[in-house]
Scaffold this active site. Structure first.
Site, PDB file in Angstrom:
ATOM      1  N   GLU A  98      21.656   4.654  14.003  1.00 23.73           N
ATOM      2  CA  GLU A  98      20.679   5.163  13.306  1.00 23.73           C
ATOM      3  C   GLU A  98      21.199   6.076  12.169  1.00 23.73           C
ATOM      4  O   GLU A  98      22.123   6.566  12.094  1.00 23.73           O
ATOM      5  CB  GLU A  98      19.871   6.120  14.425  1.00 23.73           C
ATOM      6  CG  GLU A  98      18.721   7.055  13.932  1.00 23.73           C
ATOM      7  CD  GLU A  98      17.694   6.208  13.325  1.00 23.73           C
ATOM      8  OE1 GLU A  98      17.713   5.364  12.337  1.00 23.73           O
ATOM      9  OE2 GLU A  98      16.460   6.557  13.800  1.00 23.73           O
ATOM     10  N   ASP A  99      20.307   6.186  11.157  1.00 24.65           N
ATOM     11  CA  ASP A  99      20.606   7.105   9.878  1.00 24.65           C
ATOM     12  C   ASP A  99      20.681   8.469  10.152  1.00 24.65           C
ATOM     13  O   ASP A  99      21.652   9.312   9.988  1.00 24.65           O
ATOM     14  CB  ASP A  99      19.884   6.759   8.653  1.00 24.65           C
ATOM     15  CG  ASP A  99      18.435   6.909   8.870  1.00 24.65           C
ATOM     16  OD1 ASP A  99      17.900   7.168  10.248  1.00 24.65           O
ATOM     17  OD2 ASP A  99      17.537   6.758   7.882  1.00 24.65           O
ATOM     18  N   ASP A 102      16.244  13.310  13.791  1.00 27.89           N
ATOM     19  CA  ASP A 102      15.377  14.496  13.405  1.00 27.89           C
ATOM     20  C   ASP A 102      14.464  14.951  14.393  1.00 27.89           C
ATOM     21  O   ASP A 102      15.244  15.606  15.444  1.00 27.89           O
ATOM     22  CB  ASP A 102      14.312  13.861  12.194  1.00 27.89           C
ATOM     23  CG  ASP A 102      13.551  15.124  11.348  1.00 27.89           C
ATOM     24  OD1 ASP A 102      14.170  16.064  11.326  1.00 27.89           O
ATOM     25  OD2 ASP A 102      12.499  14.842  11.073  1.00 27.89           O
ATOM     26  N   LYS A 130      19.865  16.663  12.548  1.00 27.24           N
ATOM     27  CA  LYS A 130      19.225  17.702  12.140  1.00 27.24           C
ATOM     28  C   LYS A 130      18.896  18.432  13.641  1.00 27.24           C
ATOM     29  O   LYS A 130      17.596  18.466  13.932  1.00 27.24           O
ATOM     30  CB  LYS A 130      18.082  17.780  11.488  1.00 27.24           C
ATOM     31  CG  LYS A 130      18.119  17.314   9.881  1.00 27.24           C
ATOM     32  CD  LYS A 130      16.837  17.392   9.274  1.00 27.24           C
ATOM     33  CE  LYS A 130      16.766  16.384   7.870  1.00 27.24           C
ATOM     34  NZ  LYS A 130      15.338  16.363   7.524  1.00 27.24           N
ATOM     35  N   PHE A 151      15.698  18.019   3.473  1.00 26.69           N
ATOM     36  CA  PHE A 151      15.327  16.634   3.208  1.00 26.69           C
ATOM     37  C   PHE A 151      16.491  16.049   2.524  1.00 26.69           C
ATOM     38  O   PHE A 151      16.454  16.191   1.214  1.00 26.69           O
ATOM     39  CB  PHE A 151      13.844  16.291   2.696  1.00 26.69           C
ATOM     40  CG  PHE A 151      13.523  15.098   2.723  1.00 26.69           C
ATOM     41  CD1 PHE A 151      12.818  14.701   4.236  1.00 26.69           C
ATOM     42  CD2 PHE A 151      13.609  13.892   2.065  1.00 26.69           C
ATOM     43  CE1 PHE A 151      12.419  13.480   4.436  1.00 26.69           C
ATOM     44  CE2 PHE A 151      13.202  12.605   2.217  1.00 26.69           C
ATOM     45  CZ  PHE A 151      12.589  12.718   3.436  1.00 26.69           C
ATOM     46  N   ASP A 158      15.899   7.309   2.546  1.00 28.49           N
ATOM     47  CA  ASP A 158      14.756   7.359   1.570  1.00 28.49           C
ATOM     48  C   ASP A 158      13.722   8.670   1.494  1.00 28.49           C
ATOM     49  O   ASP A 158      13.558   9.247   2.431  1.00 28.49           O
ATOM     50  CB  ASP A 158      13.932   6.217   1.661  1.00 28.49           C
ATOM     51  CG  ASP A 158      12.968   6.307   2.633  1.00 28.49           C
ATOM     52  OD1 ASP A 158      13.407   6.563   4.078  1.00 28.49           O
ATOM     53  OD2 ASP A 158      11.691   6.191   2.720  1.00 28.49           O
ATOM     54  N   ARG A 164      17.273   5.099  -1.525  1.00 28.46           N
ATOM     55  CA  ARG A 164      18.311   4.626  -0.777  1.00 28.46           C
ATOM     56  C   ARG A 164      19.658   3.911  -1.245  1.00 28.46           C
ATOM     57  O   ARG A 164      20.588   4.001  -0.640  1.00 28.46           O
ATOM     58  CB  ARG A 164      17.642   3.452   0.049  1.00 28.46           C
ATOM     59  CG  ARG A 164      16.544   3.585   0.978  1.00 28.46           C
ATOM     60  CD  ARG A 164      15.969   2.437   1.821  1.00 28.46           C
ATOM     61  NE  ARG A 164      14.647   2.347   2.395  1.00 28.46           N
ATOM     62  CZ  ARG A 164      14.529   3.028   3.334  1.00 28.46           C
ATOM     63  NH1 ARG A 164      15.168   3.630   4.144  1.00 28.46           N
ATOM     64  NH2 ARG A 164      13.122   3.319   3.931  1.00 28.46           N
TER      65      ARG A 164
HETATM   66  P1  IMP Z   1      12.365  11.187  14.063  1.00 29.07           P
HETATM   67  O1  IMP Z   1      11.697  10.311  15.130  1.00 29.07           O
HETATM   68  O2  IMP Z   1      11.688  12.686  13.872  1.00 29.07           O
HETATM   69  O3  IMP Z   1      13.784  11.717  14.846  1.00 29.07           O
HETATM   70  O4  IMP Z   1      12.542  10.565  12.687  1.00 29.07           O
HETATM   71  C1  IMP Z   1      13.638   9.968  12.343  1.00 29.07           C
HETATM   72  C2  IMP Z   1      13.645   9.253  11.209  1.00 29.07           C
HETATM   73  O5  IMP Z   1      13.036  10.117  10.105  1.00 29.07           O
HETATM   74  C3  IMP Z   1      14.844   8.754  10.630  1.00 29.07           C
HETATM   75  O6  IMP Z   1      15.367   7.587  11.385  1.00 29.07           O
HETATM   76  C4  IMP Z   1      14.521   8.503   9.138  1.00 29.07           C
HETATM   77  O7  IMP Z   1      14.208   7.604   8.682  1.00 29.07           O
HETATM   78  C5  IMP Z   1      13.425   9.782   8.854  1.00 29.07           C
HETATM   79  N1  IMP Z   1      14.007  10.976   8.208  1.00 29.07           N
HETATM   80  C6  IMP Z   1      14.367  12.154   9.112  1.00 29.07           C
HETATM   81  N2  IMP Z   1      14.762  13.267   8.148  1.00 29.07           N
HETATM   82  C7  IMP Z   1      15.034  12.480   7.243  1.00 29.07           C
HETATM   83  C8  IMP Z   1      15.573  13.285   5.890  1.00 29.07           C
HETATM   84  O8  IMP Z   1      16.074  14.183   5.688  1.00 29.07           O
HETATM   85  N3  IMP Z   1      15.586  12.251   4.936  1.00 29.07           N
HETATM   86  C9  IMP Z   1      15.262  10.908   4.923  1.00 29.07           C
HETATM   87  N4  IMP Z   1      14.745  10.530   6.252  1.00 29.07           N
HETATM   88  C10 IMP Z   1      14.434  11.318   6.920  1.00 29.07           C
HETATM   89 MG    MG Z   2      12.988   6.318   6.905  1.00 39.39          MG
END
Ligand code: IMP
Ligand code: MG
Length: 178
Positions: A98-99, A102, A130, A151, A158, A164
């Site tokens: 995963e990138d 969050d 995070k 962010f 992205d 990206r």
């Molecule tokens: P989650 O379900 O809230 O953990 O969402 C995670 C996804 O939100 C990641 O895979 C990213 O694609 C996107 N995301 C969360 N924070 C950022 C950020 O700071 N920059 C870009 N994409 C983010």
């Molecule tokens: Mg995304």
């Protein structure tokens, strides 16, 4: 530097060091075993391609794309699988790539779905986390770096499908996302 970037958090050299450390851990843990890396599209593709080239154990790759529905504060939310795996993961050692983790909502649901397919082992490797934003408790087995609640874009991440392609990870200037 791109005018939309307020600050560079990790340059290409920093990123290389982070990815190398993660690959070393995986190579050590899976010595003598085979793995499948499952990249979550689209954000993980740059990280995944760098990580993959540093993996020394026999390795397959596959991809999945998912988005979540409903209130992010409801843990029983549902996930929409936009693209599913093309391989069977039963009895395989799977590492989800995963990138960034969050809130953890989408990822939590994706991991539940994958666990139901009975892999021998299911681990998570994330480039970033995070922790201050976490809603769902997610165990990250291989974590590149923790970052504050800002962010970030670049290195596959992205804002509105842009940035990206930046080879570094930067904090997006709020002027460009408000
Ligand atoms: P989650 O379900 O809230 O953990 O969402 C995670 C996804 O939100 C990641 O895979 C990213 O694609 C996107 N995301 C969360 N924070 C950022 C950020 O700071 N920059 C870009 N994409 C983010
Ligand atoms: Mg995304």
């Amino acid at each position: 530097m791109n005018e939309a970037i307020k600050e560079v958090l990790f340059d290409e050299q920093d990123i290389n060091g982070i990815v190398e450390a993660l690959a070393n851990e995986i190579n050590r843990d899976y010595d003598g075993k085979e793995i499948i890396l499952v990249g979550l599209l689209k954000g993980s593709m740059v990280f995944m391609s760098d990580l993959l080239r540093k993996i020394k154990v026999p390795c397959e790759i596959d991809f999945m794309a998912a988005s979540s529905y409903g209130s992010s504060t409801v843990s029983s939310g549902s996930v929409n699988i936009e693209k599913d795996l093309s391989c069977d993961i039963e009895n395989k050692n799977v590492i989800v790539v995963e990138d960034i983790v969050d809130s953890g909502n989408t990822l939590g649901l994706v991991l539940e779905i994958l666990r139901e397919r009975k892999p021998a082992e299911l681990r998570l490797c994330s480039f970033l986390s995070k922790p201050s934003r976490r809603v769902k408790n997610i165990r990250i087995d291989y974590l590149g770096a923790e970052i504050p609640d800002r962010f970030v874009v670049g290195y596959g991440l992205d804002f509105d499908e842009k940035f990206r392609n930046l080879p570094y990870l930067g904090i997006l200037d709020p002027k460009f996302c408000s």
